[in-house]
Design a protein around this motif. Structure first.
Motif, short mmCIF file in Angstrom:
data_model
loop_
_atom_site.label_atom_id
_atom_site.label_comp_id
_atom_site.label_asym_id
_atom_site.label_seq_id
_atom_site.Cartn_x
_atom_site.Cartn_y
_atom_site.Cartn_z
N PHE A 161 0.87 -1.17 0.00
CA PHE A 161 0.00 0.00 0.00
C PHE A 161 0.91 1.23 0.00
CE2 PHE A 161 -2.88 -3.19 1.24
CZ PHE A 161 -4.18 -2.72 1.12
N ASP A 162 0.84 2.02 -1.05
CA ASP A 162 1.69 3.21 -1.15
C ASP A 162 0.79 4.44 -1.33
OD1 ASP A 162 3.54 5.21 -1.75
OD2 ASP A 162 4.79 3.88 -2.96
N ALA A 163 0.74 5.27 -0.30
CA ALA A 163 -0.11 6.46 -0.31
C ALA A 163 0.44 7.57 -1.20
CB ALA A 163 -0.31 6.98 1.11
N SER A 164 1.69 7.47 -1.58
CA SER A 164 2.28 8.54 -2.40
C SER A 164 3.23 7.97 -3.45
CB SER A 164 3.00 9.55 -1.52
OG SER A 164 3.97 8.91 -0.72
N TYR A 165 2.70 7.12 -4.31
CA TYR A 165 3.47 6.53 -5.39
C TYR A 165 3.65 7.57 -6.49
CZ TYR A 165 5.14 3.00 -8.67
OH TYR A 165 5.91 2.25 -9.53
N VAL A 166 4.87 7.74 -6.96
CA VAL A 166 5.14 8.73 -8.00
C VAL A 166 5.33 8.00 -9.34
CG1 VAL A 166 6.68 10.57 -8.77
CG2 VAL A 166 6.22 10.27 -6.33
N LEU A 167 4.47 8.34 -10.29
CA LEU A 167 4.55 7.77 -11.63
C LEU A 167 5.72 8.37 -12.40
CD1 LEU A 167 0.74 7.94 -12.54
CD2 LEU A 167 2.01 5.94 -11.75
N GLU A 168 6.06 7.75 -13.53
CA GLU A 168 7.16 8.24 -14.36
C GLU A 168 6.98 9.69 -14.78
OE1 GLU A 168 8.43 6.16 -17.88
OE2 GLU A 168 8.82 4.35 -16.73
N ASN A 169 5.73 10.10 -14.99
CA ASN A 169 5.46 11.47 -15.43
C ASN A 169 5.47 12.48 -14.28
OD1 ASN A 169 3.04 11.00 -14.09
ND2 ASN A 169 1.75 11.14 -15.90
N GLY A 170 5.76 11.99 -13.06
CA GLY A 170 5.85 12.87 -11.90
C GLY A 170 4.56 13.00 -11.11
N LYS A 171 3.48 12.44 -11.63
CA LYS A 171 2.19 12.52 -10.93
C LYS A 171 2.23 11.61 -9.70
CE LYS A 171 -2.75 11.93 -11.62
NZ LYS A 171 -3.82 11.51 -12.54
N GLN A 172 1.69 12.09 -8.60
CA GLN A 172 1.63 11.31 -7.37
C GLN A 172 0.23 10.73 -7.22
OE1 GLN A 172 3.38 13.25 -3.99
NE2 GLN A 172 2.18 12.03 -2.56
N ILE A 173 0.17 9.42 -6.96
CA ILE A 173 -1.12 8.73 -6.81
C ILE A 173 -1.06 7.81 -5.59
CG2 ILE A 173 -1.58 8.78 -9.30
CD1 ILE A 173 -0.90 5.72 -9.29
N HIS A 174 -2.22 7.26 -5.26
CA HIS A 174 -2.28 6.16 -4.29
C HIS A 174 -2.22 4.88 -5.12
CE1 HIS A 174 -3.37 8.92 -1.17
NE2 HIS A 174 -4.56 9.19 -1.67
N ARG A 175 -1.30 3.99 -4.79
CA ARG A 175 -1.17 2.74 -5.53
C ARG A 175 -1.07 1.58 -4.56
NH1 ARG A 175 2.71 1.91 -10.67
NH2 ARG A 175 0.79 2.50 -11.72
N ILE A 176 -1.86 0.56 -4.84
CA ILE A 176 -1.81 -0.70 -4.10
C ILE A 176 -1.35 -1.72 -5.14
CG2 ILE A 176 -3.18 -2.38 -2.81
CD1 ILE A 176 -5.12 0.05 -2.20
N TYR A 177 -0.24 -2.38 -4.87
CA TYR A 177 0.33 -3.20 -5.93
C TYR A 177 1.07 -4.43 -5.41
CZ TYR A 177 4.78 -0.83 -4.86
OH TYR A 177 5.89 -0.35 -4.24
#
Length: 144
Positions: free
Chosen positions: A84-100
Motif C-alpha cells: 500500500f503506497d499512499a504517495s506513489y510517484v509515476l514516471e510522469n511525476g504525478k503522485q497517486i495512491h497505488r496498491i500493488y
C-alpha cells in the motif's frame, strides 16, 4: 540496446502475446468507481499488478484509499506481498495512491525469456485482486 522503433515493437509484442496467451476479459478500468482502476505494468526493469486510485477530487481519492486501508488485513491474508503506497510517484511525476503486487523475479519487457513467468504472475495475481474486489465492491463504493 534497442532503437525507439524496436523497443516499441517489443512492447507491442509483449502485450499482444499476453492477450493471445491468456484471453480473458479483465475488469481493469471498468470498476464503475471513478478513479479506481486495475492495471498491469511492465517496463524495462519491473512488472506489477496494480490498483491505482486517481480520483480527480482529492477528498474522494483519500476516502477510497482509507476504505482500502480498512480492508488491508483481509487483502494481505489473500495477497501477503501486496504493498500500500499512499504517495506513489509515476514516471510522469504525478503522485497517486497505488496498491500493488511487484513481480519478484528478474524481468525486462525487452527480454523475451522473462515474459512467460511474468504472464503467469499477471494472471494469478490479477485474478486474486479481482476476486477480492468483486467480494468487497459494495463496501468500497460506500467511501464515495
Amino acid at each position: 540496446m534497442f532503437s525507439k522503433d524496436e523497443a516499441a515493437q517489443l512492447r507491442k509484442e509483449f502485450w499482444t502475446r499476453f492477450g493471445k496467451s491468456f484471453p480473458r476479459k479483465w475488469i481493469l478500468y471498468n470498476t464503475k468507481i471513478k478513479g479506481f482502476a486495475f492495471k498491469f505494468v511492465a517496463d524495462r526493469k519491473q512488472a506489477m499488478v496494480c490498483l491505482d486510485l486517481e480520483h480527480p477530487e482529492e477528498i474522494a481519492n483519500a476516502l477510497l484509499f482509507d476504505q482500502m486501508l480498512s480492508l488491508k488485513t483481509l487483502l494481505t491474508s489473500e495477497l501477503p506481498e501486496i504493498i500500500f503506497d499512499a504517495s506513489y510517484v509515476l514516471e510522469n511525476g504525478k503522485q497517486i495512491h497505488r496498491i500493488y503486487i511487484p513481480f519478484d523475479k528478474k524481468f525486462s519487457i525487452y527480454n523475451k525469456n522473462t515474459w512467460r513467468d511474468c504472464y503467469e504472475f499477471f494472471v494469478d495475481q490479477m485474478d486474486k485482486l479481482e476476486l477480492f474486489f468483486n467480494e468487497y465492491e459494495a463496501f468500497i463504493k460506500q467511501a464515495i
